[in-house]
Scaffold this motif. Structure first.
Motif, short mmCIF file in Angstrom:
data_model
loop_
_atom_site.label_atom_id
_atom_site.label_comp_id
_atom_site.label_asym_id
_atom_site.label_seq_id
_atom_site.Cartn_x
_atom_site.Cartn_y
_atom_site.Cartn_z
N ASN A 4 0.18 0.51 0.88
CA ASN A 4 -0.03 1.94 1.01
C ASN A 4 0.83 2.74 0.04
O ASN A 4 0.40 3.79 -0.44
N ILE A 58 -2.50 14.17 -9.14
CA ILE A 58 -2.37 15.39 -8.35
C ILE A 58 -1.18 16.22 -8.84
O ILE A 58 -0.04 15.72 -8.87
N LEU A 94 5.20 12.95 1.65
CA LEU A 94 4.47 12.34 0.55
C LEU A 94 5.22 12.58 -0.76
O LEU A 94 5.36 11.68 -1.59
N CYS A 139 -4.03 8.54 10.99
CA CYS A 139 -2.86 8.28 11.83
C CYS A 139 -3.18 8.26 13.31
O CYS A 139 -2.38 8.70 14.12
N LEU A 192 2.96 9.16 6.46
CA LEU A 192 2.30 9.69 5.26
C LEU A 192 1.55 10.99 5.52
O LEU A 192 1.05 11.60 4.57
N CYS A 193 1.49 11.44 6.74
CA CYS A 193 0.64 12.60 6.97
C CYS A 193 1.40 13.91 7.00
O CYS A 193 1.09 14.82 7.76
N ASP A 194 2.38 14.01 6.16
CA ASP A 194 3.06 15.30 5.95
C ASP A 194 3.31 15.46 4.45
O ASP A 194 3.79 14.53 3.79
N PRO A 195 2.98 16.64 3.93
CA PRO A 195 3.06 16.85 2.48
C PRO A 195 4.47 16.62 1.91
O PRO A 195 4.62 16.01 0.85
N CYS A 233 -7.66 0.26 0.91
CA CYS A 233 -6.34 -0.19 1.36
C CYS A 233 -6.35 -0.53 2.84
O CYS A 233 -5.82 -1.55 3.26
N CYS A 293 -2.84 7.51 -6.23
CA CYS A 293 -3.47 8.81 -5.95
C CYS A 293 -2.63 9.94 -6.55
O CYS A 293 -3.17 10.90 -7.12
N ALA A 294 -1.32 9.83 -6.38
CA ALA A 294 -0.42 10.91 -6.79
C ALA A 294 -0.50 11.19 -8.29
O ALA A 294 -0.34 12.33 -8.73
N TYR A 345 -4.62 11.19 5.31
CA TYR A 345 -3.65 10.48 6.13
C TYR A 345 -3.67 10.97 7.57
O TYR A 345 -3.45 10.19 8.49
N TYR A 353 0.90 5.43 8.54
CA TYR A 353 0.10 6.62 8.27
C TYR A 353 0.74 7.87 8.85
O TYR A 353 0.63 8.95 8.28
N GLU A 354 1.41 7.71 9.97
CA GLU A 354 2.12 8.88 10.52
C GLU A 354 3.18 9.36 9.55
O GLU A 354 3.40 10.55 9.38
N PHE A 386 2.56 16.32 -7.39
CA PHE A 386 3.33 15.10 -7.56
C PHE A 386 3.78 14.93 -9.01
O PHE A 386 4.89 14.49 -9.29
N CYS A 439 -0.97 2.57 -3.15
CA CYS A 439 -2.13 3.45 -3.08
C CYS A 439 -1.71 4.91 -3.27
O CYS A 439 -2.35 5.66 -4.01
N LEU A 440 -0.65 5.28 -2.60
CA LEU A 440 -0.15 6.64 -2.73
C LEU A 440 0.20 6.97 -4.18
O LEU A 440 -0.17 8.01 -4.72
N VAL A 500 -3.15 14.67 2.16
CA VAL A 500 -2.55 14.67 3.50
C VAL A 500 -3.61 14.61 4.58
O VAL A 500 -3.44 13.93 5.59
#
Lengths: 126, 126
Positions: free
Chosen positions: B80, B91, B16, A11, B10-13, A83, B87-88, A7, B7-8, B94, B83-84, A4
């Motif tokens: 994206n 982790i 995601l 952003c 994507l920037c919250d857990p 990316c 990455c996930a 990201y 990206y906005e 996820f 990409c997510l 996060v």
DNA sequence: AAATCATATTCCTATCACGGAATATGCTTC
DNA sequence: GAAGCATATTCCGTGATAGGAATATGATTT
């Protein structure tokens, strides 16, 4: 470095532009100002933001400060930077920035060469 | 859809996690609650957020609402999301979510099959 | 040591995002 | 049509963020 957080760094439009430029190699702050055409405070603050989160590192050389992508990047960061670069290729703002960078950079190669003594009086490269 | 907007999103857990789950296919809201273990408001709000920005689409079926990734996604979004997902994979959060999804999903396959009439009295799947 | 340059930081303000509690909506079942 | 269920929305408070103006720092030149 949480995903996060990456990201969060991505952003903001200014930070995206900075990172896009940085993908080409280290750049000093005054270059950023010229390339992005944004005020000094803005550039400086966003670079500080990125540095605080470990995306970029800075090194002082005389009066100037050079920023580069952090040496060690997590797999996630690497993936996202790749990316971003791919996406940026087809987006006008980013292309323009790189074009302007190309024009400005050669005249200031000495900065990254690390020899500030050989510097001309100023870094107002162009 | 601007790159920054992606990206906005994507920037919250929580978002995601939602998107990671959605990559497996459409899911109804109550599934999300069970899989993420987060309160209803939270799930619902973040789904609304994503829908408002065109990342996901929703479809009502009886009492339930099914969310899926938007049919048409820009190149940037597609990149994206890929990409997510990559990455996930590595982790824990996820991975756990996907594991829980697998357990829950079969018992509710009818929901996505689109026949609410055949539904058992409730969707508290499990 | 004073002036100058490049960069960083502080202070302030406005805006925005998240979370939770409570409430509303829309559909279904009885 | 009343009750019940799944989901959405509103209304808060709070904390984070961006931007600009002004100021500070740190290095260099004179």
């Amino acid at each position: 470095m949480e995903l996060v957080e990456i990201y969060e760094c991505l952003c903001d439009p200014t930070r995206l532009r900075l990172l896009n430029v940085l993908a080409q190699g280290p750049v000093c702050v005054c270059h950023f100002q010229d390339v992005l055409g944004e005020p000094q405070v803005k550039i400086s603050k966003h670079l500080a933001y990125l540095r605080a989160r470990g995306l970029v590192a800075s090194e002082r050389q005389g009066n100037w400060v050079i920023y580069g992508l952090a040496a060690k990047r997590s797999r996630e960061l690497e993936a996202n930077l790749a990316c971003l670069q791919e996406c940026a290729q087809s987006i006008p703002v980013f292309k323009r920035d790189l074009a302007r960078l190309k024009k400005i950079e050669p005249s200031c190669a000495w900065v990254r060469a690390g020899d500030p003594r050989k510097a001309p009086g100023q870094c107002r490269c162009g």
